[in-house]
Design a protein around this motif. Structure first.
Motif, PDB file in Angstrom:
ATOM      1  N   UNK A  72       0.813  -1.209   0.000  1.00 48.64           N
ATOM      2  CA  UNK A  72       0.000   0.000   0.000  1.00 48.64           C
ATOM      3  C   UNK A  72       0.850   1.265   0.000  1.00 48.64           C
ATOM      4  N   UNK A  73       2.167   1.093  -0.070  1.00 48.48           N
ATOM      5  CA  UNK A  73       3.080   2.228  -0.187  1.00 48.48           C
ATOM      6  C   UNK A  73       4.149   1.894  -1.223  1.00 48.48           C
ATOM      7  N   UNK A  74       4.365   2.817  -2.147  1.00 48.35           N
ATOM      8  CA  UNK A  74       5.384   2.643  -3.188  1.00 48.35           C
ATOM      9  C   UNK A  74       6.258   3.880  -3.254  1.00 48.35           C
ATOM     10  N   UNK A  75       7.568   3.668  -3.178  1.00 53.25           N
ATOM     11  CA  UNK A  75       8.546   4.720  -3.463  1.00 53.25           C
ATOM     12  C   UNK A  75       8.990   4.497  -4.910  1.00 53.25           C
ATOM     13  N   UNK A 142      14.333   9.451  13.825  1.00 53.54           N
ATOM     14  CA  UNK A 142      13.498  10.645  13.720  1.00 53.54           C
ATOM     15  C   UNK A 142      12.004  10.355  13.875  1.00 53.54           C
ATOM     16  N   UNK A 143      11.690   9.128  14.261  1.00 52.39           N
ATOM     17  CA  UNK A 143      10.293   8.723  14.356  1.00 52.39           C
ATOM     18  C   UNK A 143       9.926   7.707  13.303  1.00 52.39           C
ATOM     19  N   UNK A 144      10.897   6.863  12.941  1.00 57.16           N
ATOM     20  CA  UNK A 144      10.680   5.865  11.900  1.00 57.16           C
ATOM     21  C   UNK A 144       9.691   4.796  12.344  1.00 57.16           C
ATOM     22  N   UNK A 145       8.905   4.327  11.381  1.00 56.78           N
ATOM     23  CA  UNK A 145       8.007   3.205  11.638  1.00 56.78           C
ATOM     24  C   UNK A 145       8.703   1.879  11.329  1.00 56.78           C
ATOM     25  N   UNK A 146       9.647   1.897  10.395  1.00 55.36           N
ATOM     26  CA  UNK A 146      10.459   0.713  10.131  1.00 55.36           C
ATOM     27  C   UNK A 146      11.436   0.523  11.295  1.00 55.36           C
ATOM     28  N   UNK A 147      11.855  -0.703  11.576  1.00 53.97           N
ATOM     29  CA  UNK A 147      12.899  -0.916  12.587  1.00 53.97           C
ATOM     30  C   UNK A 147      14.131  -0.081  12.243  1.00 53.97           C
ATOM     31  N   UNK A 223      10.194  10.007   4.462  1.00 58.07           N
ATOM     32  CA  UNK A 223      10.054   8.578   4.188  1.00 58.07           C
ATOM     33  C   UNK A 223      10.113   7.767   5.480  1.00 58.07           C
ATOM     34  N   UNK A 224      11.081   8.086   6.329  1.00 57.46           N
ATOM     35  CA  UNK A 224      11.228   7.327   7.569  1.00 57.46           C
ATOM     36  C   UNK A 224       9.994   7.447   8.449  1.00 57.46           C
ATOM     37  N   UNK A 225       9.374   8.605   8.446  1.00 57.10           N
ATOM     38  CA  UNK A 225       8.203   8.811   9.287  1.00 57.10           C
ATOM     39  C   UNK A 225       6.917   8.269   8.666  1.00 57.10           C
ATOM     40  N   UNK A 226       6.984   7.909   7.378  1.00 62.19           N
ATOM     41  CA  UNK A 226       5.779   7.487   6.664  1.00 62.19           C
ATOM     42  C   UNK A 226       5.763   5.999   6.330  1.00 62.19           C
ATOM     43  N   UNK A 227       6.899   5.455   5.902  1.00 61.76           N
ATOM     44  CA  UNK A 227       6.935   4.041   5.498  1.00 61.76           C
ATOM     45  C   UNK A 227       6.564   3.156   6.676  1.00 61.76           C
ATOM     46  N   UNK A 228       5.563   2.334   6.470  1.00 63.08           N
ATOM     47  CA  UNK A 228       4.945   1.577   7.549  1.00 63.08           C
ATOM     48  C   UNK A 228       4.974   0.085   7.225  1.00 63.08           C
ATOM     49  N   UNK A 229       5.616  -0.729   8.056  1.00 61.47           N
ATOM     50  CA  UNK A 229       5.660  -2.173   7.775  1.00 61.47           C
ATOM     51  C   UNK A 229       4.269  -2.778   7.554  1.00 61.47           C
TER      52      UNK A 229
END
Length: 245
Positions: A72-75, A142-147, A223-229
């Protein structure tokens, strides 16, 4: 003999955006790219719609068919040309009515362009669709959702060009020839060392890389704050001709 952690980390940096295992500089030391912001307009030439899109713009059936149904997310990384180091990165998120464009940034890829058969040291970025599962960097999370692996081990070697000093302040590992679910610093290469590795999204220094895709700091933070596993993010990357096939 087992490699020490420091040696293993050094090999990851050298064999990834730092060049081949024998050393070398990341990029060619022109500028730092830190002031670049979002590129106005969408990447699709002549296309004005940025919401409720049926498909990712300018991506043909060959690569579109490789995007997992659950993503549901594409870079999307739109390379200017097969032999060009210039690119545009655009983030898309899929909602109930289709794909929405969430942001876009000027970017760089391998300094010699793109290839569908990447090998270590060819200075080209690999064309394809790759999942995004792990992040890290020199700077604190910075608030990443990825590990996120926070470590000074991401610091580039002192002999690299000064303009590359902050390349790995933030990184997202591109799952090309690596073990998913591990730190970006993991040196494992399941397809063998000759196929290259250590291909990351990281901060831009104003010129081409050895294989990675680089974007401004604001873009990496976004990206770090948005990309969600939970949304199974992937990167779709290549020059426009390969993307459109």
């Amino acid at each position: 003999m087992r490699m020490t952690a420091a040696v293993a980390t050094g090999l990851v940096l050298l064999a990834g955006c730092g060049g081949g295992a024998g050393g070398g500089k990341a990029g060619d030391g022109k500028g730092d790219g830190a002031g670049k912001g979002e590129r106005p307009g969408g990447p699709a030439r002549g296309a004005s719609a940025t919401t409720h899109l049926k498909n990712i713009p300018d991506v043909g059936t060959a690569l579109r068919s490789r995007i997992p149904a659950g993503s549901r997310q594409v870079v999307a990384v739109y390379g200017k040309g097969v032999d060009s180091a210039d690119a545009t990165v655009v983030l898309y998120d899929k909602g109930a009515k289709g794909w929405d464009r969430k942001g876009g940034w000027s970017a760089h890829n391998g300094r010699r362009g793109w290839t569908a058969d990447h090998h270590e040291g060819d200075k080209r970025s690999p064309v394809g669709v790759f999942s995004l599962t792990d992040a890290g960097g020199v700077l604190q999370d910075p608030g990443a959702k990825l590990p996120y692996t926070h470590s000074s081990a991401f610091t580039p070697p002192s002999y690299w060009a000064k303009s590359t000093r902050h390349d790995f302040d933030y990184v997202v590992a591109i799952n090309y020839n690596r073990v998913k679910g591990t730190s970006p610093l993991d040196p494992s290469r399941p397809q063998g060392q000759s196929k290259g590795g250590g291909v990351w999204l990281h901060l831009d220094h104003g010129s081409g890389t050895s294989a990675c895709v680089s974007i401004p700091k604001a873009g990496m933070r976004a990206l770090l704050r948005t990309l969600d596993p939970a949304r199974h993010p992937v990167v779709v990357m290549g020059d426009r001709a390969h993307l459109a096939a």
